[in-house]
Design an enzyme around this catalytic site. Sequence first.
Site: not given
Length: 851
Positions: A200, A238, A410
């Site tokens: 990520d 994230h 996600s």
Amino acid sequence: MRLLSVVGFSSILFSLSAASLYPRDHDARDYIAVHLRSSLSPDRAAQILGARHEGQIGELEDHHTFSFSKGRGDEIDKLLEDLQARRKRKRHLDKREDEEELNGILYSEKLIPKQRLHKRIPPPPASWAKSRSKRSTQSRAKEAAVARQQEIAGELVIKDPIFVNQWHLFNTVQPGHDLNVTGLWLEGITGNGTITAIVDDGLDMYSNDLKDNYFAEGSYDFNDKGKEPKPRLSDDKHGTRCAGEVAAVKNNVCGVGVAYNGKVAGIRILSKPVTDEDEAAAINYGFQQNQIYSCSWGPVDSGATMDAPGLLIRRAMVNGIQKGRDGKGSLFVFAAGNGAGNGDNCNFDGYTNSIYSITVGAIDREDQHPYYSESCSAQLVVTYSSGGNDAISTTDIGPDSCSNKHGGTSAAGPLVVGVVALALGVRPELTWRDMQYLIVETAIPVNTDQEGWQTTAIGKKFSHDFGYGKVDAYSMVQLAKTWKLVKPQAWLHSPWLKVHKDIPQGLKGLASSFEITEEMLKKNNLERIEHVTVTMNVNHTRRGDLSVELRSPTGVVSHLSVARDGDTVNAGYVDWTFMSVAHWGETGKGKWTVIVKDITINDFSGRFLDWQLSLWGESIDGKIQKLHPLPGPHDHDHDTSEPAPEVMTTTVASTGPSKPSATGKPTNHLDRPVNAKPSASPTSTAVPSGSAAAAATPSTSGLTDSFLPSPFPTFGVSKRTQIWIYGSIALIFIFCVTLGVYFLVQRHKRLRNNPRDDYEFEMVAEDEEGYPLNGAGVAGAGAKKQSQRRRRGGELYDAFAGESDEEIFSGSEDGEKPYYDDEEDGDDEREDDGPKWSEKSRGSGELGSGS
């Protein structure tokens, strides 16, 4: 032998150290990736190329990076073109020349940094504040559920402050609408011994909610080239949020992860442009220790793109499957994508439609399909995320920071990653395919009253919106305890099947079929199917008008692609591979049919060129099964020594959704369905009805079969429609016969009641033409004239005999006939009560629901 291993290992270490000596500088140098024969050393290759060796590409053996000064750009481009041209010529030479091919350089490509990967975060709903207030009110009303949650927290000593808000772990508002994981924790199954790599934008290893579970050895920063994948940009949040979902520590900070005693590594690639070299190395990084790779990203979800990983990345993925975890296979979990609102479909994404990926879609806390989650035939399972006015609460950037706004697919992907970690904690020997079997066997179908669900050949429910249903952690891990490992993977590739026909517009599709025989399955050592892929070439002047479906021998339908309004690209499908998991468990024997459709009537047109069918599944004899070769640059090379067989095609009626289905708002609240006791072995395979042809040749029959003997026409429609047509004809025939009998009876009554019937009479003699004779035995002129009048009247009656008044007088004044699906010869079969399609319905694609 041992000395060779040591030498090989030292060579790899030298390559890696050499790479670290020369940080990538794309402003000053050009870089190429090269696949070498093992007999050619990288140093010798550098001499041949006049280049600097930059090191091996990740874990890909015999794959290396070389660089040149920027001023040699044109020279290097010409060199690569020459290499490609020479390789193409050399493929047709004999083996002696082939072994010396280009001094051992097998493949090369230029490496260019690209920002093509995007985090899959949907925009937050507008009613965020209202939804939080409503949620709080509902939570207080569920006193019993709250009490049980507190009881579990007390027994497990969970003191994390936002655990009460982690409804995906224990839902107190809609009981049963969660992962069903707390029962496993109470058994002591918490992810011990597992390692997950979060690929990520980084991972905050100094967060108090993650640092105790951080695995430094499996971590690396491919954006800034360093061992610590620490977030550095303002939006590098994230990866940390995803990591918290998987393995947030059970302490007094934020919440807990699904596998809160498992380890988590960080691999940073999303914060800057990366090359295929970086990405290939990233998804293989530490693959003997890192077990699961959580990938909540992919190409942009615009509804207008088709993007797939490059050859190096695809090779790295297969390399991880074949060599990762000591040959048991790395586990790649990908988020399905958030482009549903743009009409996107996860089969246009080469990551999510890979057979090596566990593709995860999203549902909201009420088990409804949210507005953003993409659908496709490659989607295996769904789980919880944002939608329905809520989101996922997890860890955030900072020592003690938390987030309650994590969402999209996600957030769904890492929850499945956590469940996979729990299963590995119980059975570390599970292979990558065993894990997919466990998901299929234990997933719970949701909202089965909605359109789109179909029953598969093995009795499972499958939906393009929900896959096989929502993941159930407790059922999956319980089954994993006693699961019998599946045999190695086998496969069957059909030849390239030529079509080369124009695609009709409107309600018809162009169908092409291929027959798989028992002999072919035995020859390829294939016992039962897991994945099906179709690689195809279609030309079209507006790609978004196309849609494709695949029908299996058992009648299961996969919508491989759907029409996309936003895709206006003047191109079709070029060697694009679609994938489906809907045919899991089928034997594969019988006729497989691909149907290409163009339902929008406009000035854009297309032509179906060719296709190839591949079946992937469990081998018959695992002892003799070999590994599939790594993907090659010429896998889709149509210039082969053997000519591809010609395939007979037919036009068929369009059925099912050719465009993405709209997702409605949540309408109900469902309690958790209860799974039957899981079995310890895979579901038995249903045997398809009918037998395959003996010859391994493409089928030349049409798509639809007749329910009557062969002399009766099928009209090119389904059996159900044929029954309707022939039933209508039978009713009309019965009506006409009844009406005729009625008139005969009435006429008999009139004659019987007529007093003239009492007179005696004799038959009048006639000549050879049927005219009555006079007394002299000659037909009179008057008799002839009267008889001719009667004959013309009879001919007029015969001309209209069998047609109802409606058929005679209700003809279309403008000359337009009803639109109906005809046979290829163009004959019209008209039924007054048959379907009549307006131009509006044909153009908009409103063809019914289907699966």
